[in-house]
Design a protein around this motif. Structure first.
Motif, PDB file in Angstrom:
ATOM      1  N   ILE A  52       0.860  -1.188   0.000  1.00 42.66           N
ATOM      2  CA  ILE A  52       0.000   0.000   0.000  1.00 42.66           C
ATOM      3  C   ILE A  52       0.894   1.236   0.000  1.00 42.66           C
ATOM      4  O   ILE A  52       1.747   1.405   0.896  1.00 42.66           O
ATOM      5  CB  ILE A  52      -0.926   0.012   1.230  1.00 42.66           C
ATOM      6  N   HIS A  53       0.731   2.085  -1.014  1.00 47.41           N
ATOM      7  CA  HIS A  53       1.548   3.309  -1.156  1.00 47.41           C
ATOM      8  C   HIS A  53       3.038   2.977  -1.120  1.00 47.41           C
ATOM      9  O   HIS A  53       3.820   3.601  -0.396  1.00 47.41           O
ATOM     10  CB  HIS A  53       1.193   4.319  -0.059  1.00 47.41           C
ATOM     11  N   ASN A  54       3.376   1.966  -1.891  1.00 46.06           N
ATOM     12  CA  ASN A  54       4.776   1.576  -2.068  1.00 46.06           C
ATOM     13  C   ASN A  54       5.440   1.106  -0.779  1.00 46.06           C
ATOM     14  O   ASN A  54       6.660   1.155  -0.653  1.00 46.06           O
ATOM     15  CB  ASN A  54       5.595   2.726  -2.664  1.00 46.06           C
ATOM     16  N   LYS A  59       2.395  -2.892   4.067  1.00 47.21           N
ATOM     17  CA  LYS A  59       1.687  -2.447   5.253  1.00 47.21           C
ATOM     18  C   LYS A  59       1.076  -3.598   6.054  1.00 47.21           C
ATOM     19  O   LYS A  59       0.596  -3.385   7.160  1.00 47.21           O
ATOM     20  CB  LYS A  59       0.550  -1.494   4.860  1.00 47.21           C
ATOM     21  N   ASN A  70      -5.420   0.673  -1.157  1.00 46.15           N
ATOM     22  CA  ASN A  70      -4.688   1.773  -1.789  1.00 46.15           C
ATOM     23  C   ASN A  70      -5.601   2.969  -2.070  1.00 46.15           C
ATOM     24  O   ASN A  70      -5.242   4.126  -1.850  1.00 46.15           O
ATOM     25  CB  ASN A  70      -4.018   1.312  -3.078  1.00 46.15           C
ATOM     26  N   TYR A  97      -6.406   4.546   1.305  1.00 49.89           N
ATOM     27  CA  TYR A  97      -5.274   5.297   1.831  1.00 49.89           C
ATOM     28  C   TYR A  97      -5.060   6.593   1.037  1.00 49.89           C
ATOM     29  O   TYR A  97      -4.748   7.653   1.594  1.00 49.89           O
ATOM     30  CB  TYR A  97      -3.994   4.464   1.814  1.00 49.89           C
ATOM     31  N   HIS A  98      -5.248   6.491  -0.275  1.00 47.20           N
ATOM     32  CA  HIS A  98      -5.067   7.676  -1.122  1.00 47.20           C
ATOM     33  C   HIS A  98      -6.103   8.743  -0.767  1.00 47.20           C
ATOM     34  O   HIS A  98      -5.781   9.934  -0.631  1.00 47.20           O
ATOM     35  CB  HIS A  98      -5.182   7.291  -2.591  1.00 47.20           C
ATOM     36  N   GLN A 138      -5.306  10.219   2.605  1.00 41.64           N
ATOM     37  CA  GLN A 138      -4.168  11.123   2.528  1.00 41.64           C
ATOM     38  C   GLN A 138      -4.598  12.489   1.989  1.00 41.64           C
ATOM     39  O   GLN A 138      -4.212  13.533   2.518  1.00 41.64           O
ATOM     40  CB  GLN A 138      -3.078  10.517   1.644  1.00 41.64           C
TER      41      GLN A 138
END
Length: 623
Positions: A112-114, A117, A147, A150-151, A154
Motif C-alpha cells: 500500500i503506497h509503495n 503495510k 490503496n 489510503y489515497h 491522505q
C-alpha cells in the motif's frame, strides 16, 4: 483458475466497488477492513481470514479485521505471526508481492503506497481446493481497495491540514498578542493529533502563559535535550526516540526572519507515527508560528518604543515648563514609580565626599537613615566608574542584615562633564528591573538633567533677588510684598523694627568688616528664633526687621524681647539692639506704610529711653 473462481473474483470486485461507492467515505480503516473481510469470507467461502496490518512499529501487528479467527493471545494469532516471520525471513525485499502457501494457509502481502503495510491471511476449508493464482488475485483486489482508501485518506488529511494552517495563519495575522499565537499553535496540534504531547521551549519570556505547556531554553538545563538545543542553534528539525519506551520526539524551530524564538516539541506515543507528511506539516506550522511571534514581538517592541518616546517627550515638556524644583522632582519620582513599578525613587546631590543633599520630592525612604548605605554605595561606584549603575542583586555589594532593596538602578546627573548627583531607583525583589528599564531611565534622566539645573538656577536667582547678599535675610522689597499679602489674607499680624545700638561706634572702633560680622551674627540669631513662615529682612544699613503673620501684639513683644536678650548674649564683640513693635488687625483702617511708621515711632522711643529694650506702639516702656 476455474470458472467458479473467476465468477467469485468478479463478484468480489462488484461488492468491493459497491462498498467504495456507498460507504467508504464514512468508514474508518478498521471498519473498512471489517466490511472487506466479510465480503471475502462470504464470496470466496473461506474457513478463516484476517487482515494483519502493521500497527506503528513492525514489532506490533494486529488483526484489523478477521473471520473465524480469534486474535488476542490465541494460538491462532501466534500461528499467523509465525507465518509472517517466516515469510519475512525468506523475503527478497520490503516490496515483494509474491504470495505464499503454507499447507492449508495462505499469506498475501499487501503493498500500500509503495510500502508493505500488512498481509491478508486465508485458511482454506479442509479438503477444499483453491488455486494460488486465485488467492493471489483476491489479495490484489484487497490491495486495490486499501490503496484507494489510503489515497483518499491522505488527500482528505492533507486538505484538513492546510485548512487548519490557513485558519491558523489568518488568526496569526489578525493578532499581535504573543500569548494568543502560542495558544493557537497548541490548540491546532491537539485538534490534529489528540494523542500527542506538546511543549513550547522558548528562548525568552513572552509574558503570562498560565494555560500553556512552556519551558525555557537554557544551555545548562537538565530538562532540555541535546537534540532540542541543536535544533535551536541550527534552526533545523531534529528527531529523537527511544525504542524501549516506544515514543519519538520531534523538535521544530520557531523560525523568524530575524532569529529563532524557541522550539516546538512534539512527543508521539509510537516510533512511526511521524511520517514525512506529518513532519512537514508540523514544521510548516512551527515556521508560521515563528514568523507570527516575530511580528508580535516587533509590534510590541515598536509599541513600547512609542510609549517610551511619549514618556520622554511628556516628561521633558513638563520639566521644561516653569516648575519649581520640588515640583520637578515630585513629578519625576511619580513618572519613574509608574513606568518602572519602582518602590523608592531618590534624587541626590553630591556636595562632597562625605555629604549629600536629598532633594525634596524624593520618596520618603530617602529621608531616613536606612537610605544612607544605598546613597554611599551609589556615590562610591559612580565616582570610581564614572557611569550609570545597574545592580540586580545588591546583596553582593551591601550588608545582608541591613539590606531592604536588592534591585538598584542609578543614573548620574551631569553638568559640564562633572557628576553633580544621581537619580536612584530601588525595588525589594532581585532582578526586578529589565535592561530596557535601565536604558529608559538613562534617557529620562539625560533629558531631565537640564530641567533640574534650570530649576535650581531659577530658585537660586529668585533667592538672590529676594535675599540680602550680606545677611541672607529677605530683602526690603520682598518684606513689603509679603506684609501686603498678609494684610489681604490674614486677620492680624505684628511687625518688629530692629536697630543695632551704637553701630557707628562699632565701625569706628573695630572697622567696617567687624561691623558687617555683627550684622551677620544678629541675622543668624533672628533666623534661629523665628518660625519658618515668619519673615526676617534687612531693612537697610544697620536696621533689620521681622514680620510675624497672624501673631498678636503680646506674643510679638515677647519674641522681640527674646531677640534683645540673645543678641546681647551671643554677639562678639558684645552688641545690643533696640526694637519697635507695631500691630495691625483687619478691623483697623491700616496699610503697610502706617504699620512701618508706628514701628519706627516705637523704635525711636526705645532708642531715646536708653536703648537695649523693646517699645510697642502706644507705649512708653515695656516691662
Amino acid at each position: 483458475m476455474g470458472s467458479l473462481e473467476k465468477n467469485q473474483l468478479q463478484q468480489l470486485k462488484t461488492e468491493f466497488f459497491d462498498l467504495l461507492t456507498n460507504k467508504y467515505i464514512s468508514l474508518s480503516l478498521k471498519e473498512l477492513a471489517y466490511e472487506m473481510i466479510k465480503i471475502v469470507s462470504s464470496v470466496c467461502d473461506i474457513h478463516e481470514a484476517a487482515f494483519i496490518l502493521e500497527h506503528s512499529t513492525k514489532t506490533r501487528r494486529r488483526a484489523e479485521a478477521s473471520f473465524g479467527l480469534e486474535w488476542e493471545g490465541s494460538p491462532s494469532s501466534s500461528h499467523v505471526l509465525d507465518l509472517i516471520d517466516s515469510y519475512e525471513k525468506t523475503s527478497l525485499g520490503p516490496l515483494q508481492k509474491e504470495s505464499k502457501e503454507y499447507k492449508d494457509s495462505f499469506l498475501v502481502p499487501l503493498i500500500i503506497h509503495n510500502e508493505r503495510k500488512g498481509y491478508l491471511y486465508i485458511r482454506k476449508k479442509s479438503g477444499e481446493s483453491r488455486t494460488s493464482s486465485f488467492l493471489s488475485r483476491v489479495g490484489e483486489e484487497c490491495e486495490h481497495v486499501f490503496n484507494f482508501f489510503y489515497h483518499y485518506q491522505q488527500i482528505s488529511t492533507q486538505e484538513t491540514r492546510y485548512e487548519q494552517l490557513y485558519r491558523v495563519t489568518t488568526k496569526f495575522h489578525s493578532s499581535m498578542d504573543m500569548n494568543d499565537v502560542l495558544l493557537e499553535v497548541i490548540s491546532t496540534l491537539k485538534e490534529m493529533y489528540p494523542t500527542f504531547e506538546y511543549h513550547l521551549l522558548l528562548s525568552h519570556d513572552y509574558g503570562s502563559h498560565e494555560y500553556l505547556p512552556i519551558k525555557y531554553l537554557q544551555y545548562d538545563g537538565d530538562n532540555i535535550s541535546g537534540a532540542a538545543m541543536e535544533s535551536y542553534v541550527t534552526g533545523t528539525v531534529r528527531m529523537e526516540g527511544k525504542m524501549e519506551e516506544q515514543y519519538s520526539v520531534l523538535y521544530a524551530p520557531l523560525n523568524g526572519k530575524q532569529g529563532i524564538y524557541g522550539i516546538l516539541q512534539v512527543i508521539a506515543p509510537d516510533m512511526t507515527l511521524l511520517p514525512k507528511e506529518e513532519v512537514k506539516f508540523i514544521t510548516l506550522l512551527a515556521h508560521t508560528a515563528g514568523g507570527a511571534l516575530e511580528n508580535a514581538q516587533l509590534y510590541h517592541q515598536s509599541k513600547k518604543l512609542v510609549e517610551d518616546l511619549k514618556l520622554i517627550n511628556e516628561t521633558s515638556h513638563r520639566l521644561n515648563s516653569s516648575l519649581r524644583l520640588t515640583d520637578t522632582i515630585s513629578f519625576m519620582a511619580k513618572q519613574i514609580c509608574k513606568s518602572f513599578r519602582a518602590s523608592e525613587v531618590g534624587f541626590v546631590l553630591f556636595t562632597d565626599g562625605t555629604n549629600d543633599k536629598r532633594l525634596a520630592g524624593s520618596t520618603t525612604f530617602f529621608f531616613t537613615s536606612a537610605a544612607q548605605q544605598y546613597v554611599e554605595f551609589v556615590y562610591r561606584k559612580m565616582m570610581k566608574e564614572k557611569d550609570s549603575l545597574f545592580v540586580n542583586e545588591a546583596s553582593i555589594h551591601l550588608e545582608e542584615d541591613l539590606l531592604q532593596f536588592r534591585s538598584i538602578m542609578a543614573v548620574p546627573m551631569m553638568q559640564d562633564g562633572m557628576i553633580k548627583g544621581a537619580t536612584i531607583v530601588l525595588h525589594e525583589e532581585p532582578y526586578f528591573f529589565s535592561f530596557d528599564n535601565f536604558k529608559l531611565l538613562q534617557s529620562l534622566v539625560h533629558h531631565s538633567t537640564l530641567a533640574f539645573t534650570n530649576s535650581m538656577l531659577r530658585e537660586e536667582l529668585e533667592k538672590l533677588v529676594v535675599t540680602d547678599y550680606l545677611t541672607k535675610l529677605y530683602s526690603r522689597s520682598y518684606l513689603d510684598e509679603q506684609i501686603q499679602k498678609s494684610m489681604e489674607q490674614d486677620g492680624f499680624g505684628t511687625f518688629i523694627l530692629i536697630d543695632i545700638d551704637n553701630f557707628k561706634k562699632v565701625n569706628d572702633t573695630y572697622g567696617h568688616q567687624i561691623g558687617d560680622q555683627i550684622i551677620i551674627q544678629i541675622a543668624r540669631i533672628i533666623k534661629t528664633h523665628v518660625r519658618e513662615n515668619d519673615i526676617g529682612a534687612r531693612w537697610g544699613g544697620e536696621e533689620l526687621a521681622v514680620y510675624l503673620p497672624s501673631v498678636p501684639l503680646r506674643s510679638g513683644v515677647q519674641i522681640a524681647k527674646r531677640l534683645v536678650e540673645k543678641v546681647e548674649e551671643y554677639t562678639n564683640p558684645k552688641t545690643t539692639i533696640s526694637c519697635g513693635v507695631s500691630f495691625w488687625t483687619r478691623d483697623m483702617d491700616d496699610c503697610v506704610q502706617k504699620l512701618f511708621n508706628r514701628a519706627d515711632e516705637a523704635l525711636y522711643k526705645a532708642k531715646h529711653l536708653g536703648k537695649n529694650q523693646v517699645i510697642a506702639q502706644g507705649e512708653n516702656v515695656v516691662s
